[in-house]
Design a protein around this motif. Structure first.
Motif, PDB file in Angstrom:
ATOM      1  N   PHE A 101       0.833  -1.198   0.000  1.00  0.00           N
ATOM      2  CA  PHE A 101       0.000   0.000   0.000  1.00  0.00           C
ATOM      3  C   PHE A 101       0.868   1.247   0.000  1.00  0.00           C
ATOM      4  N   ASP A 102       0.562   2.135  -0.927  1.00  0.00           N
ATOM      5  CA  ASP A 102       1.265   3.413  -1.049  1.00  0.00           C
ATOM      6  C   ASP A 102       0.279   4.513  -0.652  1.00  0.00           C
ATOM      7  N   PRO A 103       0.433   5.104   0.533  1.00  0.00           N
ATOM      8  CA  PRO A 103      -0.555   6.090   1.000  1.00  0.00           C
ATOM      9  C   PRO A 103      -0.588   7.364   0.169  1.00  0.00           C
ATOM     10  N   SER A 104       0.451   7.602  -0.627  1.00  0.00           N
ATOM     11  CA  SER A 104       0.486   8.815  -1.451  1.00  0.00           C
ATOM     12  C   SER A 104       0.222   8.535  -2.927  1.00  0.00           C
ATOM     13  N   ALA A 105      -0.099   7.285  -3.252  1.00  0.00           N
ATOM     14  CA  ALA A 105      -0.411   6.959  -4.649  1.00  0.00           C
ATOM     15  C   ALA A 105      -1.658   7.718  -5.094  1.00  0.00           C
ATOM     16  N   ARG A 106      -1.723   7.989  -6.388  1.00  0.00           N
ATOM     17  CA  ARG A 106      -2.853   8.734  -6.941  1.00  0.00           C
ATOM     18  C   ARG A 106      -3.720   7.808  -7.799  1.00  0.00           C
ATOM     19  N   VAL A 107      -5.014   7.788  -7.517  1.00  0.00           N
ATOM     20  CA  VAL A 107      -5.966   7.081  -8.378  1.00  0.00           C
ATOM     21  C   VAL A 107      -6.547   8.134  -9.310  1.00  0.00           C
ATOM     22  N   ARG A 108      -6.173   8.042 -10.582  1.00  0.00           N
ATOM     23  CA  ARG A 108      -6.495   9.113 -11.528  1.00  0.00           C
ATOM     24  C   ARG A 108      -7.480   8.619 -12.588  1.00  0.00           C
ATOM     25  N   LEU A 109      -8.443   9.467 -12.903  1.00  0.00           N
ATOM     26  CA  LEU A 109      -9.414   9.197 -13.965  1.00  0.00           C
ATOM     27  C   LEU A 109      -8.954   9.893 -15.235  1.00  0.00           C
ATOM     28  N   LEU A 110      -8.858   9.118 -16.328  1.00  0.00           N
ATOM     29  CA  LEU A 110      -8.340   9.628 -17.595  1.00  0.00           C
ATOM     30  C   LEU A 110      -9.288   9.289 -18.746  1.00  0.00           C
ATOM     31  N   PRO A 111      -9.195  10.030 -19.869  1.00  0.00           N
ATOM     32  CA  PRO A 111      -9.932   9.629 -21.065  1.00  0.00           C
ATOM     33  C   PRO A 111      -9.463   8.253 -21.537  1.00  0.00           C
ATOM     34  N   GLY A 112     -10.357   7.518 -22.188  1.00  0.00           N
ATOM     35  CA  GLY A 112     -10.018   6.185 -22.674  1.00  0.00           C
ATOM     36  C   GLY A 112      -9.358   6.210 -24.039  1.00  0.00           C
ATOM     37  N   LEU A 113      -9.494   5.094 -24.755  1.00  0.00           N
ATOM     38  CA  LEU A 113      -8.816   4.939 -26.042  1.00  0.00           C
ATOM     39  C   LEU A 113      -9.302   5.923 -27.095  1.00  0.00           C
ATOM     40  N   ASP A 114     -10.534   6.427 -26.945  1.00  0.00           N
ATOM     41  CA  ASP A 114     -11.015   7.382 -27.954  1.00  0.00           C
ATOM     42  C   ASP A 114     -10.409   8.773 -27.765  1.00  0.00           C
ATOM     43  N   GLY A 115      -9.646   8.961 -26.674  1.00  0.00           N
ATOM     44  CA  GLY A 115      -8.917  10.209 -26.478  1.00  0.00           C
ATOM     45  C   GLY A 115      -9.737  11.377 -25.986  1.00  0.00           C
ATOM     46  N   GLN A 116     -11.021  11.166 -25.743  1.00  0.00           N
ATOM     47  CA  GLN A 116     -11.897  12.255 -25.322  1.00  0.00           C
ATOM     48  C   GLN A 116     -12.571  11.908 -23.998  1.00  0.00           C
ATOM     49  N   PRO A 117     -12.885  12.918 -23.179  1.00  0.00           N
ATOM     50  CA  PRO A 117     -13.642  12.636 -21.952  1.00  0.00           C
ATOM     51  C   PRO A 117     -15.026  12.108 -22.301  1.00  0.00           C
ATOM     52  N   GLY A 118     -15.465  11.083 -21.579  1.00  0.00           N
ATOM     53  CA  GLY A 118     -16.745  10.469 -21.914  1.00  0.00           C
ATOM     54  C   GLY A 118     -16.654   9.721 -23.231  1.00  0.00           C
ATOM     55  N   THR A 119     -17.751   9.674 -23.951  1.00  0.00           N
ATOM     56  CA  THR A 119     -17.783   9.046 -25.273  1.00  0.00           C
ATOM     57  C   THR A 119     -17.485  10.098 -26.327  1.00  0.00           C
ATOM     58  N   ALA A 120     -16.496   9.831 -27.173  1.00  0.00           N
ATOM     59  CA  ALA A 120     -16.076  10.805 -28.179  1.00  0.00           C
ATOM     60  C   ALA A 120     -17.235  11.191 -29.093  1.00  0.00           C
ATOM     61  N   GLU A 121     -17.309  12.488 -29.399  1.00  0.00           N
ATOM     62  CA  GLU A 121     -18.300  13.044 -30.316  1.00  0.00           C
ATOM     63  C   GLU A 121     -19.732  12.836 -29.822  1.00  0.00           C
ATOM     64  N   PHE A 122     -19.877  12.821 -28.490  1.00  0.00           N
ATOM     65  CA  PHE A 122     -21.214  12.660 -27.895  1.00  0.00           C
ATOM     66  C   PHE A 122     -21.301  13.563 -26.669  1.00  0.00           C
ATOM     67  N   ASP A 123     -22.424  14.252 -26.534  1.00  0.00           N
ATOM     68  CA  ASP A 123     -22.622  15.178 -25.416  1.00  0.00           C
ATOM     69  C   ASP A 123     -23.131  14.401 -24.206  1.00  0.00           C
ATOM     70  N   ASP A 124     -22.204  13.784 -23.457  1.00  0.00           N
ATOM     71  CA  ASP A 124     -22.587  12.893 -22.361  1.00  0.00           C
ATOM     72  C   ASP A 124     -23.381  13.600 -21.263  1.00  0.00           C
ATOM     73  N   ASN A 125     -23.005  14.822 -20.933  1.00  0.00           N
ATOM     74  CA  ASN A 125     -23.686  15.511 -19.829  1.00  0.00           C
ATOM     75  C   ASN A 125     -24.778  16.468 -20.309  1.00  0.00           C
ATOM     76  N   VAL A 126     -25.085  16.411 -21.602  1.00  0.00           N
ATOM     77  CA  VAL A 126     -26.211  17.144 -22.195  1.00  0.00           C
ATOM     78  C   VAL A 126     -26.182  18.623 -21.798  1.00  0.00           C
ATOM     79  N   ASN A 127     -25.004  19.237 -21.945  1.00  0.00           N
ATOM     80  CA  ASN A 127     -24.911  20.669 -21.646  1.00  0.00           C
ATOM     81  C   ASN A 127     -24.725  21.508 -22.905  1.00  0.00           C
ATOM     82  N   GLY A 128     -24.861  20.849 -24.059  1.00  0.00           N
ATOM     83  CA  GLY A 128     -24.738  21.563 -25.317  1.00  0.00           C
ATOM     84  C   GLY A 128     -23.324  21.636 -25.850  1.00  0.00           C
ATOM     85  N   VAL A 129     -22.349  21.117 -25.092  1.00  0.00           N
ATOM     86  CA  VAL A 129     -20.952  21.119 -25.527  1.00  0.00           C
ATOM     87  C   VAL A 129     -20.479  19.672 -25.630  1.00  0.00           C
TER      88      VAL A 129
END
Length: 203
Positions: A101-129
């Motif tokens: 156990f590393d108490p200072s390790a970071r659990v990081r959330l990153l974009p996947g293989l499509d290179g974009q946050p969420g699903t690429a070319e899709f408005d996941d949070n429906v905010n118009g962007v």
């Protein structure tokens, strides 16, 4: 009148045909889902049986080892590999990774293989962007969590979010000072041609 009757019969026949086709497709889907569920249950059962066998092969100790030298780790690996003595192909696709156990390790959330946050070319949070940073980690996306040991440089991929501090890392990541609050563990990784799974053996 005859023309109307023929049209009605044709419509009825077509409707019945469509319904029958739908039933066949639905039945096929249910059979496939059942087969997948059965296969998944079989894998779960195999994993649980294997995990129990591996756990029983480890020599019990009064106090879990917080740090293991190379000789002790080699001994443990040999004990674990004995469980696979009748399954050499399975052993060839399996790795044992000592972790602490590393108490200072970071659990990081990153974009996947499509290179974009969420699903690429899709408005996941429906905010118009489309593909804005707020979509990172969206449900059904390919975004992923990675563990960065405290000794590793932070990821430069953007956007990213550190979800928590503290995680298990490979034991070759030397900690200073080592932690004793969390016992070490062994990560069992299996990578086959059509399947992949993992589980943890607590020490």
């Amino acid at each position: 009148m005859k023309h109307s009757n023929q049209t009605a019969k044709l419509f009825l026949t077509s409707t019945i045909g469509v319904l029958m086709l739908g039933m066949v497709i639905r039945s096929n889907s249910l059979l496939q889902a059942h087969a997948i569920a059965s296969e998944s249950n079989a894998v779960d059962s195999q994993m649980e049986s294997l995990r129990n066998s591996l756990l029983s092969s480890l020599r019990p100790t009064e106090q879990p080892d917080t740090e293991m030298d190379d000789a002790r780790w080699l001994q443990i690996q040999n004990e674990l590999e004995l469980v696979y003595q009748d399954q050499p192909e399975l052993l060839g696709r399996t790795r044992f990774v000592q972790q602490h156990f590393d108490p200072s390790a970071r659990v990081r959330l990153l974009p996947g293989l499509d290179g974009q946050p969420g699903t690429a070319e899709f408005d996941d949070n429906v905010n118009g962007v489309v593909d804005d940073a707020g979509e990172l980690g969206a449900t059904f996306s390919d975004d992923l969590c990675v563990v960065e040991a405290s000794q590793e440089p932070a990821s430069q991929i953007e956007p990213s979010i550190v979800l928590q501090r503290g995680a298990y890392v490979a034991a070759d990541q030397h900690l200073s000072p080592p932690t004793t609050r969390h016992p070490g563990r062994i990560l069992v990784l299996h990578q086959g041609q059509d399947d992949a799974w993992s589980f943890v053996l607590d020490r």
